[in-house]
Design a protein around this motif. Sequence first.
Motif, PDB file in Angstrom:
ATOM      1  N   PHE A 227       1.306  -0.652  -0.053  1.00  0.00           N
ATOM      2  CA  PHE A 227       0.478  -0.014  -0.068  1.00  0.00           C
ATOM      3  C   PHE A 227       0.688   1.255   0.146  1.00  0.00           C
ATOM      4  O   PHE A 227       0.351   2.616  -0.756  1.00  0.00           O
ATOM      5  N   GLY A 228       1.566   1.080   1.311  1.00  0.00           N
ATOM      6  CA  GLY A 228       2.647   2.036   0.650  1.00  0.00           C
ATOM      7  C   GLY A 228       3.384   3.304  -1.106  1.00  0.00           C
ATOM      8  O   GLY A 228       3.625   3.723  -0.787  1.00  0.00           O
ATOM      9  N   ALA A 229       3.665   2.281  -1.946  1.00  0.00           N
ATOM     10  CA  ALA A 229       4.096   2.415  -3.377  1.00  0.00           C
ATOM     11  C   ALA A 229       2.675   2.878  -3.973  1.00  0.00           C
ATOM     12  O   ALA A 229       2.699   3.760  -4.290  1.00  0.00           O
ATOM     13  N   ARG A 230       1.898   2.768  -3.593  1.00  0.00           N
ATOM     14  CA  ARG A 230       0.440   3.318  -4.011  1.00  0.00           C
ATOM     15  C   ARG A 230       0.596   4.583  -3.585  1.00  0.00           C
ATOM     16  O   ARG A 230      -0.328   5.455  -4.292  1.00  0.00           O
ATOM     17  N   MET A 231       0.421   4.809  -3.021  1.00  0.00           N
ATOM     18  CA  MET A 231       0.554   6.208  -2.347  1.00  0.00           C
ATOM     19  C   MET A 231       2.172   6.684  -2.965  1.00  0.00           C
ATOM     20  O   MET A 231       2.110   8.384  -3.082  1.00  0.00           O
ATOM     21  N   ILE A 232       2.598   6.816  -2.939  1.00  0.00           N
ATOM     22  CA  ILE A 232       4.419   6.874  -4.005  1.00  0.00           C
ATOM     23  C   ILE A 232       3.470   7.131  -5.123  1.00  0.00           C
ATOM     24  O   ILE A 232       3.936   8.647  -5.588  1.00  0.00           O
ATOM     25  N   GLN A 233       3.092   6.506  -6.015  1.00  0.00           N
ATOM     26  CA  GLN A 233       1.966   6.763  -6.857  1.00  0.00           C
ATOM     27  C   GLN A 233       1.418   7.852  -7.981  1.00  0.00           C
ATOM     28  O   GLN A 233       1.440   9.163  -7.814  1.00  0.00           O
ATOM     29  N   GLN A 234       0.726   8.030  -5.937  1.00  0.00           N
ATOM     30  CA  GLN A 234      -0.242   9.087  -6.283  1.00  0.00           C
ATOM     31  C   GLN A 234       0.359  10.347  -5.936  1.00  0.00           C
ATOM     32  O   GLN A 234      -0.262  11.745  -5.993  1.00  0.00           O
ATOM     33  N   LEU A 235       1.121  10.779  -4.985  1.00  0.00           N
ATOM     34  CA  LEU A 235       1.856  11.923  -4.991  1.00  0.00           C
ATOM     35  C   LEU A 235       2.961  12.377  -6.510  1.00  0.00           C
ATOM     36  O   LEU A 235       2.947  13.189  -6.492  1.00  0.00           O
ATOM     37  N   VAL A 236       3.726  11.283  -7.113  1.00  0.00           N
ATOM     38  CA  VAL A 236       3.748  11.751  -8.145  1.00  0.00           C
ATOM     39  C   VAL A 236       2.513  12.193  -8.736  1.00  0.00           C
ATOM     40  O   VAL A 236       2.879  14.040  -9.584  1.00  0.00           O
ATOM     41  N   LYS A 237       1.249  11.955  -9.207  1.00  0.00           N
ATOM     42  CA  LYS A 237       0.374  12.307  -9.640  1.00  0.00           C
ATOM     43  C   LYS A 237       0.244  13.711  -9.151  1.00  0.00           C
ATOM     44  O   LYS A 237      -0.409  14.751 -10.180  1.00  0.00           O
ATOM     45  N   TYR A 238       0.041  14.039  -7.974  1.00  0.00           N
ATOM     46  CA  TYR A 238      -0.324  15.182  -7.786  1.00  0.00           C
ATOM     47  C   TYR A 238       1.072  16.460  -7.418  1.00  0.00           C
ATOM     48  O   TYR A 238       0.538  17.598  -7.314  1.00  0.00           O
ATOM     49  N   GLY A 239       2.118  15.545  -7.696  1.00  0.00           N
ATOM     50  CA  GLY A 239       2.896  16.746  -7.994  1.00  0.00           C
ATOM     51  C   GLY A 239       3.699  17.048  -6.854  1.00  0.00           C
ATOM     52  O   GLY A 239       5.027  17.637  -7.503  1.00  0.00           O
TER      53      GLY A 239
END
Length: 430
Positions: free
Chosen positions: A357-369
Amino acid sequence: MRILITIVLGLVLLGCKDRNENKELAKKVLSNQQFDAVKKRALAVIETGFNAGDGYREVWIRDYNTFIELSAEVFPPEELKENLLVFFRMQGDDGNIIDGFTPAEAITKEETDFSYFELEPRYAGHKNTVETDQETSLIQAVYKYVKTTGDSSILDVEIGDKTVAERMEWAVQFLMDKRFSKEYGLIWGATTADWGDVQPEHGWGVDIDGNTHRAIDIYDNAMLIIALDNMLEIIPEIKDQWLPIRRRLAKNAKNHLWDSKTQKFIPHIYLDGSPFPEDFNENEIYYFGGTAVAIEAGLLSKEEVKISIDEMVSRVKQAGAGSIGLTLYPPYPAGYFANQIMNPEYNYQNGGDWTWFGARMIQQLVKYGFVEDAYEQLLPMTDRVIKNNGFYEWYTVDNKPEGSGTFRGSAGVLYKAILNFEEWANSHNE
């Protein structure tokens, strides 16, 4: 006029600074040899099969959903497609989807918690009924298959008296018929720790029974919103029926589950009372995984995403944990779950640290800038893959690996997070 010129010059200088910082970060990303090593190891793990990892014989849909895109790098589309079709052949008479399947001949006479289906006699099916994410995981996996391979023909495959596209709708209808609270306009499941599959009441804790306390949480509802978005994109003709439902779910999730005062999601809304002591303040607990999936569902603003990652980092430091894969913090007190895998604190889903799950948050952080935040929080996850020579299922609070050492879900989401970084870096390295 001078004031205006000063403001314009300030904005220009700020823009230059941001571009320079992005360029420097892009160089770090593209020169990070650890990323290449992690990707190679992820591919090596994925090419060995489709079960969740060593120690798991089933192909689980909640796991397969998180590594099917990586599987497409090493397996032909038809093989990926066949796995998805097995789940639809084993769909229940009410539209529900199983958790996972395993070869029928592998089941012993003592194992009674399996189901069998006329349309798929080769396999036995298993379902942890405390969950409410099997249907949504399968829909998301079909979407990823279509987008990754370009093969939309799967939607027209006929299974029994329905096409796959019709069965996807049927799966969602199951949730609306059997797991929907009219009072809150959201779906429910058993009480679990965030995205987990163990209820607190007694025993093994994976099946709804007379002891279950039904509850609404953000993870299940965010997964449904994502599934509806996916379904609407690849089956646009169903828009009139399902888009209004998607919008109401999103509105209700934010209204009922987001605590605007504390700027976090509450753990549960209980429909029949809580299984925990009356003096226990469950709202002190922060759900990391559910928050990450809610961000993926588009439920939080960019400002709220930043508040969320800052809160996650703060709580990881308080816990002394290794990464933002931390399931939740603070953990439920020891003894609150009958299943001892959830005791003591910081064990398994009760405060364990899951890259899944932690890496899913990483994906979203990149997406949101929030790329700098994402890079800083990704490094502990890639570091431990190299250090421990594997993609472990979860880590203790002091960063020791536990569970399967070939957990394909972790490999899948971490691989995708690195790809997201590299895509960003290539666009900012000019």
